[in-house]
Design an enzyme around this catalytic site. Structure first.
Site, short mmCIF file in Angstrom:
data_model
loop_
_atom_site.label_atom_id
_atom_site.label_comp_id
_atom_site.label_asym_id
_atom_site.label_seq_id
_atom_site.Cartn_x
_atom_site.Cartn_y
_atom_site.Cartn_z
CD GLU A 174 0.83 0.29 3.04
OE1 GLU A 174 0.79 1.54 3.00
OE2 GLU A 174 1.79 -0.35 3.50
CD GLU A 317 7.35 1.94 -0.76
OE1 GLU A 317 7.96 1.25 -1.61
OE2 GLU A 317 7.77 3.05 -0.40
#
Length: 349
Positions: A174, A317
């Site tokens: 994310e 991430e």
């Protein structure tokens, strides 16, 4: 809602026969029993997920969901919201942390704009925006129930397309400034924990501002009154679009018998939502690492996860998932490439 319901109908339990076959083979490989520890457990889980004694994990992808959070208005993040848009572009162009680690793991990174506040024109980004960021959860719901379902279905759609293209191992990632706040709110509600016990500094929020972040989470829960028995209600009222998209990826993985690797704290919040929607999803998830974010240990314990790595990481991430890909693939190689005592023509040691 139709896509979500179809996906839920497909989710079944693990293949117990395949797991028994895998465990039996692993117990008779040319080594002392249990001497490869958690690698053995991962290999058995992979067989249960895929229904295969020797699953292939040679096509890997991390699906990164990018979205903004309206709660940033409350001063809960040190970084400005514009960083979400900048970093989404960097991820799409292969120069961020997850991209470096995914390249080493021979994995593709799929970048999805599911709710970035600004407009992104980059053709390397999948444009699936539900809305320009969530509402401010300290003042009202993050999104409507319909938007939450649509965001989950975006995750399902993208994961299923990747699986159709041959992906056999997925990871969640994310990008979204402020997303530790909805993640902590979700964990607080679902686990019944006081936000003060699990609220951390996120992306380097000064410690003197932590009390405000805790108060904001309390206020969000009090104002929205999410129903902990309804995962979609919790997601819609106090969650994030990135969290919704990752939950959809997890649901699709379970429905298509493909393992999904959970990254860090925000990904674990998505796992909490996915499992609340369909408890059988839990068995299709593999937890990559122990995030340094304050609430991460509680989140993993609540889910029954045992993180395989502890590297003091908290970037998000999908970086932890990328590192874990190597270990998960190693577990599959162990099961397939080692021979048993019987195959070696010797007795059990």
């Amino acid at each position: 809602m139709e896509k979500l319901n179809q996906t839920l109908e497909k989710i079944q339990g693990l293949n117990q026969q395949a797991m028994e076959e895998a465990r039996n083979r692993i117990d008779h490989l040319i080594k002392p029993q249990k001497s490869l520890g958690k690698l053995e457990d991962i290999a058995v889980q992979l067989s249960g997920i895929t229904g295969k004694l020797h699953p292939k994990l040679d096509s890997k992808a991390i699906i990164v969901m990018a979205a903004d959070n309206g709660v940033c208005e409350e001063g809960i993040s040190a970084a400005p919201q514009a960083v979400t848009k900048l970093m989404t572009g960097y991820i799409a162009n292969g120069v961020s942390g997850v991209c470096a680690l995914a390249a080493q793991a021979r994995a593709q990174v799929i970048t999805v704009d599911i709710g970035v506040a600004g407009d992104l024109e980059d053709s390397k980004i999948l444009h699936k925006k539900i809305r320009h960021g969530t509402g401010n959860i300290a003042k009202g719901p993050a999104m409507s129930r319909e938007e939450a379902i649509k965001a989950i279905e975006v995750g399902i759609e993208i994961a299923e397309q990747e699986i159709k293209n041959g992906r056999n191992l997925l990871g969640t990632g994310e990008m979204g400034i402020g997303n530790t706040t909805p993640s902590t709110a979700i964990l607080a509600v679902m686990s019944g924990t006081d936000p003060e016990e699990i609220t951390g500094v996120g992306a380097n929020l000064p410690k003197q501002q932590l009390d405000n972040k805790i108060a904001v989470i309390h206020r969000a829960i009090e104002i929205n009154k999410p129903d902990k028995n309804d995962g979609i209600d919790v997601l819609a009222k106090i969650g994030g679009l990135d969290i919704a998209g990752m939950a959809g990826v997890m649901l699709a993985g379970a429905a298509n018998r493909v393992p999904v690797v959970v990254d860090g704290y925000i990904s674990t919040a998505a796992a909490i939502i996915a499992v609340a929607i369909e408890p059988k999803v839990r068995d299709y998830l593999i937890c990559s690492h122990a995030s340094e974010e304050k609430g991460a240990a509680k989140a993993s314990a609540f889910m029954g996860f045992e993180p395989m790595l502890n590297l003091d990481m908290r970037l998000g991430e999908g970086t932890g998932a990328a590192l874990a890909f190597n270990i998960i693939e190693a577990a599959a190689f162990m099961s397939e490439k080692m021979i048993t005592f019987q195959e070696a023509g010797i007795g059990v040691v």
